[in-house]
Motif scaffolding. Structure first.
Motif, short mmCIF file in Angstrom:
data_model
loop_
_atom_site.label_atom_id
_atom_site.label_comp_id
_atom_site.label_asym_id
_atom_site.label_seq_id
_atom_site.Cartn_x
_atom_site.Cartn_y
_atom_site.Cartn_z
N GLY A 1 35.18 51.32 56.18
CA GLY A 1 33.80 51.64 56.55
C GLY A 1 32.87 50.50 56.20
O GLY A 1 31.90 50.23 56.92
N GLU A 2 33.17 49.81 55.10
CA GLU A 2 32.32 48.69 54.66
C GLU A 2 32.38 47.55 55.69
O GLU A 2 31.36 46.95 56.01
N GLU A 3 33.60 47.31 56.17
CA GLU A 3 33.75 46.22 57.15
C GLU A 3 32.95 46.56 58.41
O GLU A 3 32.27 45.70 58.99
N ARG A 4 33.02 47.82 58.81
CA ARG A 4 32.29 48.24 60.01
C ARG A 4 30.78 48.11 59.77
O ARG A 4 30.05 47.62 60.64
N ALA A 5 30.33 48.54 58.60
CA ALA A 5 28.90 48.48 58.30
C ALA A 5 28.41 47.04 58.32
O ALA A 5 27.32 46.74 58.84
N ALA A 6 29.21 46.14 57.76
CA ALA A 6 28.82 44.72 57.73
C ALA A 6 28.76 44.16 59.14
O ALA A 6 27.85 43.40 59.49
N TRP A 7 29.73 44.56 59.96
CA TRP A 7 29.75 44.11 61.35
C TRP A 7 28.50 44.58 62.09
O TRP A 7 27.84 43.81 62.79
N LEU A 8 28.17 45.84 61.87
CA LEU A 8 27.00 46.42 62.55
C LEU A 8 25.71 45.72 62.12
O LEU A 8 24.84 45.43 62.94
N LYS A 9 25.62 45.47 60.82
CA LYS A 9 24.41 44.83 60.29
C LYS A 9 24.25 43.45 60.92
O LYS A 9 23.17 43.09 61.41
N ASN A 10 25.33 42.72 60.94
CA ASN A 10 25.32 41.38 61.49
C ASN A 10 24.93 41.39 62.98
O ASN A 10 24.07 40.64 63.43
N LYS A 11 25.56 42.29 63.71
CA LYS A 11 25.29 42.38 65.15
C LYS A 11 23.85 42.82 65.42
O LYS A 11 23.20 42.33 66.34
N SER A 12 23.37 43.76 64.61
CA SER A 12 22.01 44.26 64.80
C SER A 12 21.00 43.13 64.58
O SER A 12 20.04 42.99 65.34
N GLU A 13 21.25 42.34 63.56
CA GLU A 13 20.34 41.23 63.27
C GLU A 13 20.35 40.21 64.42
O GLU A 13 19.30 39.76 64.87
N GLU A 14 21.56 39.88 64.87
CA GLU A 14 21.68 38.93 65.98
C GLU A 14 20.97 39.46 67.23
O GLU A 14 20.28 38.73 67.94
N THR A 15 21.16 40.75 67.46
CA THR A 15 20.59 41.36 68.67
C THR A 15 19.06 41.41 68.59
O THR A 15 18.36 41.11 69.57
N ASP A 16 18.55 41.77 67.42
CA ASP A 16 17.08 41.82 67.26
C ASP A 16 16.47 40.44 67.48
O ASP A 16 15.41 40.31 68.09
N LEU A 17 17.16 39.44 66.99
CA LEU A 17 16.66 38.08 67.16
C LEU A 17 16.67 37.68 68.64
O LEU A 17 15.69 37.12 69.15
N LEU A 18 17.75 38.03 69.30
CA LEU A 18 17.87 37.71 70.72
C LEU A 18 16.76 38.40 71.52
O LEU A 18 16.09 37.80 72.36
N LEU A 19 16.59 39.69 71.24
CA LEU A 19 15.56 40.45 71.96
C LEU A 19 14.18 39.85 71.73
O LEU A 19 13.36 39.73 72.64
N SER A 20 13.94 39.49 70.49
CA SER A 20 12.65 38.93 70.13
C SER A 20 12.41 37.61 70.89
O SER A 20 11.31 37.36 71.40
#
Lengths: 169, 328
Positions: A71-90
């Motif tokens: 679950g930790e690995e998944r959470a880290a993946w999600l956090k990383n992707k969310s940050e990348e995505t927010d930056l891209l959208l911005s």
């Protein structure tokens, strides 16, 4: 499995501060060059014209649980992707604003998708946000790639109802 | 999904007595060692492992068998005898691996997931068209699958043993074979309806159970990272199996160049498999008596395909029509 944000951490379910008479476009993006092309096309084509509002949407395609050891690995993946995505959208939002769209008419949204049907999710947003047009970049896939893994733009063209679909070459 | 709990203590004498029940005297080991299950590399032939309170006598490592060639042993997959029932089992330890799958020129993310297989074993309990098994934990707390061994031959072994003359094969064996294949596609549709992929659909992952006479899917621990089409790769696998059985084996460009160059000359680039360009998909050009409708199904998997199947349901609908059009 929706988690809507305006890219600044705020959760929202509303469309942009659009005039009711505005034409509302939904641009579905990911990290590909194809998506960038779609954003640039809309910026160039409509930027500066009144009467248009835009929602930039990114659905993070979350791999099935089998792809994570914990679950930790998944959470880290999600956090990383969310940050990348927010930056891209911005960044893409800035491009649209610089092209002439008013700030209050460009909203960004990101959400997690279990990817059973990305096109279905995009069209569901289209309905919720009352958009008249869905814009995507065309992925240049080989025939065999499209055969094995499908094509979002083809699915949108076949499944969309009561709206236009712009597939940007 | 059970937990590793030792319910009953077995003495060495108990274990020897149990082993003798199921093994001929000359195969009974001189010593019996009960091994910890946390590391499959430490578990060898003739060892005993306790799983869910039941002792198993370990036999050989399984091997990947494909195209008649034996690959490297799979150390995490061992054949074993359940010493309580005498039943042969396949023990599959957790062996996670992430890798880049490659099909033709396409590369995609894959994973070998014990969790996925455990999930599917649970879903397919009682279905005669899948392998069965249960999942327990090894002594390190990892998932260990105890699979029922299926006695029988794989689909390619069966097809290749059928008559070498294709016209005879197609008339005498193919209608029955197609019906059996349809049942295996129904099984995959069941999985897809449950939101699961098989993940590694290959002809040699179908075994005809000699007890029931039915084909059963095996080995569903692979998962691939899909994109817009969740089941596209599974469907591609089904298409390959269909082309294989319809040809009574692979019809390759290489074989045609040697054995029937005039037929090879009649093929275009659109007639080969969409991914494996050395395999012919347009079999009607090789065997003209193949009905048009059936051949049209094959052409969905050809390089010249204009439309693809989006679901197992669509494929099944056409397969059933094609079956009804065949005599017999």
């Amino acid at each position: 499995m929706f988690a809507l944000t305006d890219g600044k951490g705020a959760v929202t379910n509303n469309g942009p501060n659009a005039d009711a008479r505005d034409k509302h476009l939904l641009i579905a993006i990911d990290h590909s060059e194809d998506s960038k092309r779609a954003v640039l096309y809309v910026a160039e084509f409509l930027g500066g014209f009144p009467g248009f509002s835009i929602t930039l949407l990114s659905i993070i395609q979350v791999p099935e649980e089998d792809f994570f050891e914990s679950g930790e690995e998944r959470a880290a993946w999600l956090k990383n992707k969310s940050e990348e995505t927010d930056l891209l959208l911005s960044n893409y939002r800035q491009i649209l604003i610089q092209s002439g769209f008013p700030e209050d008419k460009v909203l960004i949204k990101s959400c997690l998708g279990d990817a059973d049907s990305l096109s279905g999710m995009i069209l569901s947003f289209k309905c919720d946000l009352n958009c008249c047009t869905v814009v995507v970049g065309r992925q240049h896939k080989s025939k065999s790639e499209e055969f094995l893994f499908g094509s979002i733009s083809n699915q949108l063209i076949h499944e969309a109802k009561n709206c236009a679909v712009w597939v940007i070459e | 999904m059970g937990h590793h709990t030792s319910v009953k203590k077995y003495t060495e004498e108990d274990l020897f007595r149990m082993v003798r029940l199921w093994l001929p005297e000359e195969n009974v080991p001189k010593r019996l060692r009960v091994k910890d299950t946390s590391d499959f590399f430490r578990v060898d032939y003739d060892d005993i492992v306790m799983l869910g309170g039941t002792p198993y006598l370990v036999r050989n490592n399984e091997r990947e068998r494909r195209f008649g060639v034996e690959d490297e042993p799979k150390f995490w997959v061992k054949r074993a005898v359940n010493l309580v029932t005498g039943r042969v089992k396949i023990l599959k330890w957790t062996f996670r691996e992430k890798f880049r799958g490659r099909v033709g020129n396409l590369v995609f993310d894959c994973v070998r997931s014990p969790l996925k297989e455990a999930r599917i074993l649970n879903i397919v309990q009682g279905r005669p068209d899948f392998m069965h098994g249960e999942t327990v934990q090894d002594s390190a707390g990892h998932l260990l699958r105890i699979i029922d061994y299926i006695q029988g031959k794989t689909l390619p072994e069966i097809v290749r043993a059928m008559t070498p003359n294709h016209e005879d094969f197609f008339r005498d064996h193919y209608p029955g074979l197609l019906s059996e294949f349809i049942s295996t596609v129904e099984a995959i549709r069941f999985l897809h309806d449950k939101g699961e992929k098989h993940g590694d659909i290959r002809r040699d992952h179908l075994i005809r159970d000699s007890e029931t006479g039915r084909y059963r899917w095996i080995d569903f621990d692979y998962n691939y990272r899909h994109r817009a089409s969740k089941f596209g790769y599974d469907l591609f696998g089904l298409g390959n199996v269909l082309i294989f059985i319809t040809g009574g084996g692979d019809i390759t460009v290489q074989a045609l160049s040697m054995e029937a160059p005039e037929k090879l000359a009649g093929l275009s680039g659109e007639d080969v498999n969409i991914i494996f360009h050395n395999r012919v998909a347009n079999l009607k050009k090789i065997y003209p008596y193949i009905p048009e409708f059936l051949n049209r199904i094959l052409m969905h998997f050809a390089a010249g395909a204009k439309v693809y199947y989006e679901s197992t349901g669509e494929l099944l609908e056409d397969l059933k029509k094609a079956r009804d059009m065949l005599p017999g």
